[in-house]
Scaffold this active site. Structure first.
Site, mmCIF file in Angstrom:
data_model
loop_
_atom_site.group_PDB
_atom_site.id
_atom_site.type_symbol
_atom_site.label_atom_id
_atom_site.label_comp_id
_atom_site.label_asym_id
_atom_site.label_seq_id
_atom_site.Cartn_x
_atom_site.Cartn_y
_atom_site.Cartn_z
ATOM 1 N N SER A 110 -14.138 -35.531 -6.350
ATOM 2 C CA SER A 110 -15.439 -35.072 -5.854
ATOM 3 C C SER A 110 -15.542 -35.090 -4.332
ATOM 4 C CB SER A 110 -16.578 -35.881 -6.498
ATOM 5 O OG SER A 110 -16.571 -35.702 -7.907
ATOM 6 N N GLU B 255 -5.770 -35.429 -15.427
ATOM 7 C CA GLU B 255 -6.033 -34.589 -16.599
ATOM 8 C C GLU B 255 -4.778 -34.437 -17.464
ATOM 9 O OE1 GLU B 255 -7.799 -31.410 -14.354
ATOM 10 O OE2 GLU B 255 -9.504 -32.715 -13.945
ATOM 11 N N ASN C 167 -6.567 -27.856 -5.715
ATOM 12 C CA ASN C 167 -6.109 -27.781 -7.102
ATOM 13 C C ASN C 167 -7.100 -26.925 -7.892
ATOM 14 O OD1 ASN C 167 -5.275 -28.229 -9.711
ATOM 15 N ND2 ASN C 167 -5.816 -30.410 -9.761
ATOM 16 N N GLU D 44 -6.621 -40.750 -6.767
ATOM 17 C CA GLU D 44 -7.773 -40.092 -7.376
ATOM 18 C C GLU D 44 -8.343 -40.987 -8.475
ATOM 19 O OE1 GLU D 44 -7.492 -35.593 -6.898
ATOM 20 O OE2 GLU D 44 -6.154 -36.053 -8.531
ATOM 21 N N GLY E 68 -14.269 -34.579 -10.743
ATOM 22 C CA GLY E 68 -15.136 -33.585 -11.367
ATOM 23 C C GLY E 68 -16.470 -34.135 -11.819
ATOM 24 N N LYS F 68 -6.815 -25.885 -10.854
ATOM 25 C CA LYS F 68 -6.793 -26.213 -12.286
ATOM 26 C C LYS F 68 -6.735 -24.918 -13.123
ATOM 27 C CE LYS F 68 -9.140 -30.446 -11.117
ATOM 28 N NZ LYS F 68 -10.075 -31.505 -11.469
ATOM 29 N N HIS G 131 -1.348 -35.703 -12.418
ATOM 30 C CA HIS G 131 -2.807 -35.542 -12.338
ATOM 31 C C HIS G 131 -3.457 -36.226 -13.537
ATOM 32 C CE1 HIS G 131 -6.788 -33.856 -12.258
ATOM 33 N NE2 HIS G 131 -6.569 -33.634 -10.980
HETATM 34 P P1 PGA Z 1 -12.656 -32.648 -8.032
HETATM 35 O O1 PGA Z 1 -11.142 -32.685 -8.543
HETATM 36 O O2 PGA Z 1 -12.586 -32.442 -6.518
HETATM 37 O O3 PGA Z 1 -13.271 -31.504 -8.741
HETATM 38 O O4 PGA Z 1 -13.259 -33.959 -8.366
HETATM 39 C C1 PGA Z 1 -10.139 -33.376 -7.823
HETATM 40 C C2 PGA Z 1 -8.837 -33.261 -8.556
HETATM 41 O O5 PGA Z 1 -8.857 -33.213 -9.792
HETATM 42 O O6 PGA Z 1 -7.762 -33.208 -7.938
#
Ligand code: PGA
Length: 260
Positions: free
Chosen positions: A216, A100, A11, A170, A176, A13, A98
């Site tokens: 992460s 976010e 992803n 997640e 992140g 983003k 997601h």
């Molecule tokens: P990250 O993001 O690996 O940077 O923690 C995972 C995601 O948002 O799918």
């Protein structure tokens, strides 16, 4: 017992400019071509780069997906993108739910359910993200939050369409942040989701569903996460922007295997 092919999603983003996106896709495509083991790799680039990335990856086994989809088919919805448009642009997959978008844009389970149904109806494969916030985890509500998200987001998804879904667990506090769930804690949530799928559908659907971990995941922690019985791959954010790190996670998924 079912042997599930691992699946790794990248992803991106709202990252990369065009040249960077094309070069990243090229390196990932070349790296994946040299992997002999069976693994499904899906990239979720920013939407404006989809057709360019699709061209770079033509002939490759790497699939493409949108990061979001409208619940509507067409009409006066400025800025939204329909499932049909994603298909025409070269996507076979889409991310729904997601964190976010759930937490940054207040998307509810009801809206996400509409998006899931619209995407499936159009013929896309859906990667549904679920996960609890830190506050919810600390209050001991993880199990309840996850179960409600699964039930409400899958409402109306019939037995014929469920095979086109993947679930990505997640934990919001791990995305992140550099903090990863303990592999055994993540395994507990994945096992709970699989049991719930057996209740909602049946045992073989539950066994076949890929449940990915995200938050992460990096080359140095991927192995331990991916060797858990019910972790069938990963949804990778930050590390998917570096082809060497992303390919290393893909390789880890094929050597740890998720077949039980
Ligand atoms: P990250 O993001 O690996 O940077 O923690 C995972 C995601 O948002 O799918």
């Amino acid at each position: 017992m079912t042997s599930r092919t691992p699946c790794i999603g990248g992803n991106w983003k709202m990252n990369t400019r065009l040249e960077e996106a094309l070069s990243l896709a090229r390196s990932i495509g070349e790296g994946v071509a040299s992997i002999e083991a069976s693994v499904d790799v899906v990239l979720f680039p920013p939407l404006p780069w989809i057709t360019g990335v699709a061209e770079v990856l033509s002939g490759s086994s790497v699939s493409l997906g949108g990061q979001d989809v409208s619940p509507h088919g067409e009409g006066p919805f400025t800025g939204q993108i329909s499932a049909g448009m994603l298909l025409d642009a070269g996507c076979t997959h889409v991310l729904v739910g997601h964190s976010e978008r759930r937490h940054g844009l207040d998307e509810t389970n009801t809206l996400l359910n509409d998006k899931v149904l619209a995407a499936l109806e159009a013929g896309l494969q859906v990667m549904l993200c679920i996960g609890e916030t830190l506050e919810e985890r600390e209050a001991g509500k993880t199990g309840q939050i996850i179960s409600t998200q699964v039930e409400e987001c899958l409402s109306g998804v019939d037995q014929g369409s469920i095979s086109r879904m993947t679930i990505a667990y997640e934990p919001v506090w791990a995305i992140g942040t550099g903090r990863t769930a303990e592999p055994t804690d993540a395994q507990d949530v994945h096992a709970q989701v699989r049991t719930q799928l057996a209740d909602l559908y049946d045992a073989s659907i539950a066994q076949e569903m890929r449940i990915l971990y995200g938050g992460s995941m990096k080359p140095d922690n991927a192995g331990e996460l991916l060797q858990q019985t019910d972790i069938d791959g990963g949804l990778i954010g930050g590390a998917s922007l570096h082809s060497d790190k992303f390919l290393s996670i893909i390789n880890a998924s094929t050597t740890q295997g998720s077949a039980q």
